[in-house]
Design a protein around this motif. Structure first.
Motif, PDB file in Angstrom:
ATOM      1  N   ARG A  91     -12.998   9.465 -13.263  1.00 27.33           N
ATOM      2  CA  ARG A  91     -13.318   8.787 -12.007  1.00 27.33           C
ATOM      3  C   ARG A  91     -14.222   7.581 -12.264  1.00 27.33           C
ATOM      4  NH1 ARG A  91     -13.481  13.318  -9.452  1.00 27.33           N
ATOM      5  NH2 ARG A  91     -15.722  13.569  -9.618  1.00 27.33           N
ATOM      6  N   PRO A 118      -0.107  14.619  -8.950  1.00 25.15           N
ATOM      7  CA  PRO A 118       0.401  13.717  -7.904  1.00 25.15           C
ATOM      8  C   PRO A 118      -0.016  12.289  -8.219  1.00 25.15           C
ATOM      9  CG  PRO A 118      -1.526  14.909  -7.107  1.00 25.15           C
ATOM     10  CD  PRO A 118      -1.220  15.450  -8.464  1.00 25.15           C
ATOM     11  N   ASP A 119       0.733  11.329  -7.715  1.00 26.60           N
ATOM     12  CA  ASP A 119       0.303   9.936  -7.831  1.00 26.60           C
ATOM     13  C   ASP A 119      -1.047   9.809  -7.137  1.00 26.60           C
ATOM     14  OD1 ASP A 119       2.955   9.557  -8.703  1.00 26.60           O
ATOM     15  OD2 ASP A 119       3.596   9.336  -6.617  1.00 26.60           O
ATOM     16  N   PRO A 120      -1.860   8.866  -7.590  1.00 23.16           N
ATOM     17  CA  PRO A 120      -3.163   8.736  -6.925  1.00 23.16           C
ATOM     18  C   PRO A 120      -2.983   8.326  -5.467  1.00 23.16           C
ATOM     19  CG  PRO A 120      -2.787   6.933  -8.470  1.00 23.16           C
ATOM     20  CD  PRO A 120      -1.681   7.901  -8.679  1.00 23.16           C
ATOM     21  N   MET A 164      -2.008  -1.047  -5.095  1.00 25.24           N
ATOM     22  CA  MET A 164      -3.085  -1.984  -5.404  1.00 25.24           C
ATOM     23  C   MET A 164      -2.956  -3.240  -4.535  1.00 25.24           C
ATOM     24  SD  MET A 164      -4.852  -0.384  -7.691  1.00 25.24           S
ATOM     25  CE  MET A 164      -5.851  -1.614  -8.515  1.00 25.24           C
ATOM     26  N   GLU A 196      -2.334   9.040 -13.945  1.00 26.68           N
ATOM     27  CA  GLU A 196      -2.479   8.314 -12.674  1.00 26.68           C
ATOM     28  C   GLU A 196      -1.997   6.868 -12.794  1.00 26.68           C
ATOM     29  OE1 GLU A 196      -6.502   8.771 -11.344  1.00 26.68           O
ATOM     30  OE2 GLU A 196      -5.988  10.558 -10.180  1.00 26.68           O
ATOM     31  N   GLN A 197      -1.438   6.514 -13.956  1.00 27.18           N
ATOM     32  CA  GLN A 197      -0.866   5.186 -14.198  1.00 27.18           C
ATOM     33  C   GLN A 197      -1.903   4.071 -14.268  1.00 27.18           C
ATOM     34  OE1 GLN A 197       2.551   4.425 -11.530  1.00 27.18           O
ATOM     35  NE2 GLN A 197       2.345   6.551 -10.874  1.00 27.18           N
ATOM     36  N   LEU A 198      -3.174   4.454 -14.341  1.00 30.67           N
ATOM     37  CA  LEU A 198      -4.205   3.424 -14.411  1.00 30.67           C
ATOM     38  C   LEU A 198      -4.446   2.981 -15.851  1.00 30.67           C
ATOM     39  CD1 LEU A 198      -6.637   4.993 -11.827  1.00 30.67           C
ATOM     40  CD2 LEU A 198      -5.511   2.781 -11.581  1.00 30.67           C
ATOM     41  N   LEU A 254     -12.017   1.757  -3.113  1.00 32.01           N
ATOM     42  CA  LEU A 254     -13.471   1.831  -3.234  1.00 32.01           C
ATOM     43  C   LEU A 254     -14.172   1.287  -1.998  1.00 32.01           C
ATOM     44  CD1 LEU A 254     -13.866   0.704  -6.937  1.00 32.01           C
ATOM     45  CD2 LEU A 254     -13.561   3.008  -6.019  1.00 32.01           C
ATOM     46  N   LEU A 273      -8.044   5.290  -4.547  1.00 27.41           N
ATOM     47  CA  LEU A 273      -8.084   3.975  -5.202  1.00 27.41           C
ATOM     48  C   LEU A 273      -8.901   2.983  -4.385  1.00 27.41           C
ATOM     49  CD1 LEU A 273      -4.292   3.688  -6.107  1.00 27.41           C
ATOM     50  CD2 LEU A 273      -6.156   4.176  -7.706  1.00 27.41           C
ATOM     51  N   LEU A 301     -11.180  -0.432 -11.096  1.00 33.54           N
ATOM     52  CA  LEU A 301     -10.917  -0.972  -9.762  1.00 33.54           C
ATOM     53  C   LEU A 301     -11.937  -2.035  -9.372  1.00 33.54           C
ATOM     54  CD1 LEU A 301      -9.953   2.335  -7.917  1.00 33.54           C
ATOM     55  CD2 LEU A 301      -8.417   0.528  -8.671  1.00 33.54           C
ATOM     56  N   ARG A 332      -5.280 -10.527 -10.306  1.00 30.27           N
ATOM     57  CA  ARG A 332      -5.628 -11.163  -9.038  1.00 30.27           C
ATOM     58  C   ARG A 332      -6.033 -10.100  -8.006  1.00 30.27           C
ATOM     59  NH1 ARG A 332      -2.651 -11.931  -4.470  1.00 30.27           N
ATOM     60  NH2 ARG A 332      -0.841 -10.959  -5.390  1.00 30.27           N
ATOM     61  N   LEU A 333      -5.448  -8.907  -8.165  1.00 31.42           N
ATOM     62  CA  LEU A 333      -5.644  -7.877  -7.153  1.00 31.42           C
ATOM     63  C   LEU A 333      -7.017  -7.219  -7.219  1.00 31.42           C
ATOM     64  CD1 LEU A 333      -2.166  -6.146  -7.200  1.00 31.42           C
ATOM     65  CD2 LEU A 333      -3.010  -7.979  -5.734  1.00 31.42           C
ATOM     66  N   ILE A 334      -7.678  -7.381  -8.375  1.00 34.47           N
ATOM     67  CA  ILE A 334      -8.964  -6.722  -8.535  1.00 34.47           C
ATOM     68  C   ILE A 334     -10.070  -7.632  -7.997  1.00 34.47           C
ATOM     69  CG2 ILE A 334     -10.506  -5.661 -10.240  1.00 34.47           C
ATOM     70  CD1 ILE A 334      -7.831  -4.232 -10.027  1.00 34.47           C
ATOM     71  N   SER A 335     -10.993  -7.048  -7.286  1.00 28.34           N
ATOM     72  CA  SER A 335     -12.149  -7.808  -6.775  1.00 28.34           C
ATOM     73  C   SER A 335     -11.785  -9.149  -6.158  1.00 28.34           C
ATOM     74  CB  SER A 335     -13.161  -8.090  -7.907  1.00 28.34           C
ATOM     75  OG  SER A 335     -13.587  -6.904  -8.461  1.00 28.34           O
ATOM     76  N   PRO A 336     -11.336  -9.163  -4.920  1.00 29.49           N
ATOM     77  CA  PRO A 336     -11.012 -10.439  -4.279  1.00 29.49           C
ATOM     78  C   PRO A 336     -12.290 -11.263  -4.198  1.00 29.49           C
ATOM     79  CG  PRO A 336     -11.124  -8.696  -2.638  1.00 29.49           C
ATOM     80  CD  PRO A 336     -11.297  -8.048  -3.975  1.00 29.49           C
ATOM     81  N   LEU A 361       2.319   2.340  -7.855  1.00 28.39           N
ATOM     82  CA  LEU A 361       0.897   2.056  -8.011  1.00 28.39           C
ATOM     83  C   LEU A 361       0.618   0.575  -7.774  1.00 28.39           C
ATOM     84  CD1 LEU A 361      -1.881   3.226  -8.769  1.00 28.39           C
ATOM     85  CD2 LEU A 361      -1.420   2.501 -11.098  1.00 28.39           C
ATOM     86  N   ARG A 365      -8.613  -5.354   1.801  1.00 26.17           N
ATOM     87  CA  ARG A 365      -9.964  -5.849   1.563  1.00 26.17           C
ATOM     88  C   ARG A 365     -10.095  -7.298   2.003  1.00 26.17           C
ATOM     89  NH1 ARG A 365     -12.549  -4.746  -4.188  1.00 26.17           N
ATOM     90  NH2 ARG A 365     -10.350  -4.498  -4.711  1.00 26.17           N
ATOM     91  N   LYS A 373     -12.130   4.926 -13.593  1.00 24.02           N
ATOM     92  CA  LYS A 373     -11.277   4.373 -12.542  1.00 24.02           C
ATOM     93  C   LYS A 373     -12.055   3.354 -11.710  1.00 24.02           C
ATOM     94  CE  LYS A 373     -10.001   6.937  -8.932  1.00 24.02           C
ATOM     95  NZ  LYS A 373      -9.263   7.993  -8.238  1.00 24.02           N
ATOM     96  N   VAL A 374     -13.279   3.731 -11.344  1.00 26.83           N
ATOM     97  CA  VAL A 374     -14.101   2.812 -10.557  1.00 26.83           C
ATOM     98  C   VAL A 374     -14.337   1.521 -11.344  1.00 26.83           C
ATOM     99  CG1 VAL A 374     -16.383   2.462  -9.530  1.00 26.83           C
ATOM    100  CG2 VAL A 374     -15.190   4.626  -9.193  1.00 26.83           C
ATOM    101  N   HIS A 431      -5.686  -4.505  -1.865  1.00 26.71           N
ATOM    102  CA  HIS A 431      -6.174  -5.870  -2.013  1.00 26.71           C
ATOM    103  C   HIS A 431      -6.055  -6.611  -0.679  1.00 26.71           C
ATOM    104  CE1 HIS A 431      -6.817  -9.781  -3.892  1.00 26.71           C
ATOM    105  NE2 HIS A 431      -5.739 -10.216  -3.264  1.00 26.71           N
ATOM    106  N   PHE A 479      -2.394  -4.434 -14.605  1.00 25.87           N
ATOM    107  CA  PHE A 479      -2.321  -4.841 -13.209  1.00 25.87           C
ATOM    108  C   PHE A 479      -2.265  -6.331 -13.106  1.00 25.87           C
ATOM    109  CE2 PHE A 479      -4.929  -0.996 -12.864  1.00 25.87           C
ATOM    110  CZ  PHE A 479      -3.996  -0.268 -12.185  1.00 25.87           C
ATOM    111  N   ARG A 529     -13.766 -12.873  -1.974  1.00 29.69           N
ATOM    112  CA  ARG A 529     -14.709 -12.349  -0.978  1.00 29.69           C
ATOM    113  C   ARG A 529     -13.980 -11.329  -0.113  1.00 29.69           C
ATOM    114  NH1 ARG A 529     -14.213 -14.470   4.128  1.00 29.69           N
ATOM    115  NH2 ARG A 529     -12.566 -16.022   4.265  1.00 29.69           N
TER     116      ARG A 529
END
Lengths: 479, 479
Positions: free
Chosen positions: A17, B298-300, B270, A61-63, B307, B305, A24, A80-84, B266, B277, A20-21, B274, A77, A86
């Motif tokens: 976990r 199971p898939d997450p 994401m 979990e495919q991460l 946060l 996912l 993400l 671009r999808l991580i941490s927009p 997945l 957010r 994962k955080v 995204h 991934f 703002r």
């Protein structure tokens, strides 16, 4: 890399976990290599096995992706999808929530269970506990489990129960109604919340009695009603004080004003119906404890006097059986029948079937009527004990409000101030006695403080002891 | 005097009711004398005893007064109260009702039970019936009846059940959550209707998938949402098609698109998070049958996912156990937790306790997990039977949509027109086979007709027979 474990579940899950955080949140970037299991186990001071399992979990979990011979990588991934850049402010909740958040706090009662456990508790809303009832109910539930069928219920209610209620109401001379118009709901609260949705738009005027059941006010207010409180006297709602403005709905407790205790006179009922016909308003007839009527025929219900069908009659089994059952019913006026049924379908697709089937047999076999008779006798004994012991031990200190039916009474404290009331509640609590002020049920604090006394959860003998404790506490407080 | 008896209940009650109506309509004026019992019994051709009893009843209800030696008179109402010169039009119901009345009709499914009974019924929404489950459930209910306590429930749910669900979700690697954030509700429908009240104001945009569960659309529309439908593909919701406008809520079925059958990838999850957010929208993650996931982890879930805590996770026991239970749960995001709990309190004061207590033991003792495993195996067998028999008997006629989990599949009819589909449904019905078109679940009719096949209520063996009947009917219809 900074990994904080949250201590929930197995160690490997915590590690997974935390990783994962980190992924993400973009601290571990897409496609990058995870630390070697050896390194991470040393950093976190955990076994290498736990880290291996955590990596397996991330892969499942495919991460992450395990690569033969080259460790484990974060999945690729779209970064671009991580941490927009703002994050938008999350959308605000509805006006319903704004209204809910502005509601006054709910005073403790049986339906919002106090945390404290008292040896003698005069809380309102407790059921009469008869072990024989619970045992017989257990058998009914057991039989109903096999009979009721596992399928989706009919949203309007299990037909045998609707028939049994219709028969019962006719036999007890309460209401003559077609089972097709009987809607099964999860208690009076759901009856009222369905009616609120079906009748009220924001700003609509809804009248409630003063004093009034607090959950009725909360429900109507949250649905956007503008509440108008109309006072009650010994004959019930003071109809002449009803606003001439466009009232949409009036909530009344004619068979036993809550918590005032008066019974609406026939003349007052006729006046109310006359007013409703003149204004076109709807009436919610809340008969929460009407079945505890003892001796002879019950007074005619508003809905049986209402030829214009503007009255919505709601009954409940929370008081007559027990509240954890969560069953009640609406006798729908023709004009709202389909809308109320559809509102129930949309709200929860119907109430649980097994309990409905158990209740149907319980009513049909007349066990319900026998239980009612026994409960009425027992409540009458307790009422007598209340009158006798309070008069004897607290005579000059208290006035007991109307108390001829049901399971509650208001006891007015003649010689205390509101500051002393607070003290009294605390004194009583430390002496093992639960008492509850009645002023939260009124629009304005009555000139003298009072207690809402429920006597369904306490035996006739205990009532005497409770009165003794109360007398002692009052003496202390007045010093 | 014209008295029409309504034929309901005892004769004397009918007479009394007819007289009451005459009084309330002003045909018998206040203070006037009722006909002698002898006269009325002759007019109505009933026994005098019945008339006497009817008069007694009217007196008991205070509508008449018996005077010694001078018969019975209508009570002396204020005659102004009878028959107002003109009755106002009754106040119109709410906008909620207007919206409900404008909803499209609901296509038949397990949750709106068809009246017809078919020998082979491919309806969706039936539970898997295992006699062992029902029997074990009966014992759990019986034990819970004594243990659960008759008092008002905690509105948010019975704590041991909330703990059991939280443990179960962690054990099955679905979600890690605090029992304090688990809200017990009466199934997914109530979960959605609470969320609708807590989030939606009139005109707010809510996105649903296309195709979509019809009761979700009905619920959101009735609460005033402006629905936007976004199509789905093999990876689930097509996130890039989401409106850039101010969307308040998105309803998704990521673990098993309903009724399309795809599983959200997945990458798509994401993307969706995204987008949420970036826009501040809330997500309702409807995991109606996620627990039927077979094999491995199971898939997450979206909510694990997420946060930012914008996802409301809803689970149900209607599919995994049986729908007449009416229990489900919401894992509340922190920001809406208190509001959702309060909305539940105001809606019905909480779900019935006995069922919650029975379910808590059932989960805690791991019987639920064993039941899940057995159900998954059985559903897998049926899915295989469906594939084999439909391919073999209907190969060139049908395309089977994604069908790897759950208890339903779409079967597309390659060579039929919509007119022929109507015929087919009728043909099948007369041959004892219940089939249900899938196009009501889509915004626009798909280019070719299809059936929504539920295989939980029919054995693997029966599926073959159903395929045979269907093949025969298709042949007939195409002629």
């Amino acid at each position: 890399m900074d990994l904080a474990l949250d201590g929930k579940g197995f160690l490997y899950e915590q590690i997974a976990r935390a990783l994962k955080v980190a992924i993400l949140e973009g601290r571990l970037t897409a496609g990058s290599r995870l630390p070697s299991t050896r390194l991470l186990s040393r950093t976190l001071q955990v076994s290498r096995k736990s880290v291996l399992e955590a990596y397996d979990l991330l892969c499942a979990e495919q991460l992450a992706v395990a690569l033969v011979g080259s460790g484990t990588r974060v999945a690729d991934f779209n970064s671009r999808l991580i941490s927009p850049t703002r994050a938008a402010r999350v959308k605000p909740p509805s006006k319903f929530v704004t209204r809910m958040r502005n509601l006054p706090p709910i005073a403790l009662a049986g339906y919002v269970r106090p945390e404290a456990q008292f040896k003698y508790d005069l809380v309102y809303g407790e059921p009469i506990i008869r072990p024989a009832l619970l045992n017989s109910w257990r058998r009914k539930m057991s039989a109903a489990s096999l009979r009721a069928g596992p399928f989706y219920p009919t949203a309007g209610g299990y037909l045998p129960l609707r028939r049994a209620i219709s028969d019962h109401l006719a036999r007890r001379h309460v209401v003559i109604c077609d089972p097709a118009n009987v809607l099964i709901v999860g208690g009076t609260q759901q009856a009222l919340s369905l009616v609120a949705r079906v009748l009220l738009d924001e700003g609509d005027i809804a009248v409630v009695e003063d004093p009034c059941y607090q959950m009725a006010m909360q429900c109507l207010s949250s649905h956007g009603a503008q509440l108008v409180r109309v006072s009650t006297d010994a004959q019930g709602l003071e109809v002449r004080k009803l606003p001439s403005r466009a009232t949409k709905l009036v909530h009344v407790t004619p068979s036993h004003q809550f918590p005032g205790g008066s019974v609406m006179s026939l003349a007052r009922k006729m006046e109310l119906l006359h007013w409703a016909r003149k204004t076109g308003a709807w009436i919610f007839e809340d008969n929460y404890d009407a079945e505890f009527h003892s001796g002879g025929r019950p007074d005619p219900a508003l809905c049986t006097l209402d030829l214009a069908e503007q009255t919505i009659y709601a009954g409940s089994f929370s008081k007559t059986l027990f509240p954890s059952l969560r069953l009640g019913y609406i006798v729908c006026p023709v004009g709202l029948r389909n809308d109320l049924f559809k509102a129930k379908l949309l709200d929860d697709l119907g109430s649980p079937t097994i309990e409905q089937a158990a209740l149907a047999t319980f009513i049909h076999s007349r066990q319900y009527e026998r239980h009612l008779r026994k409960s009425i006798d027992e409540l009458t004994r307790r009422r007598r004990a209340l009158h006798v012991s309070f008069k004897q031990l607290l005579g000059s200190e208290v006035d007991i409000g109307p108390c001829r039916r049901g399971m509650h009474a208001i006891v007015w404290l003649k010689n205390l101030s509101y500051e002393q009331l607070d003290l009294l509640v605390k004194q009583a609590a430390s002496a093992g006695l639960g008492i509850y002020p009645v002023h939260p049920y009124f629009e304005a604090r009555p000139s003298r403080p009072g207690l809402l006394i429920g006597y369904a959860g306490i035996s006739a003998g205990q009532i005497g002891t409770a009165a003794e404790i109360l007398a002692r506490c009052i003496k202390k407080v007045r010093k």
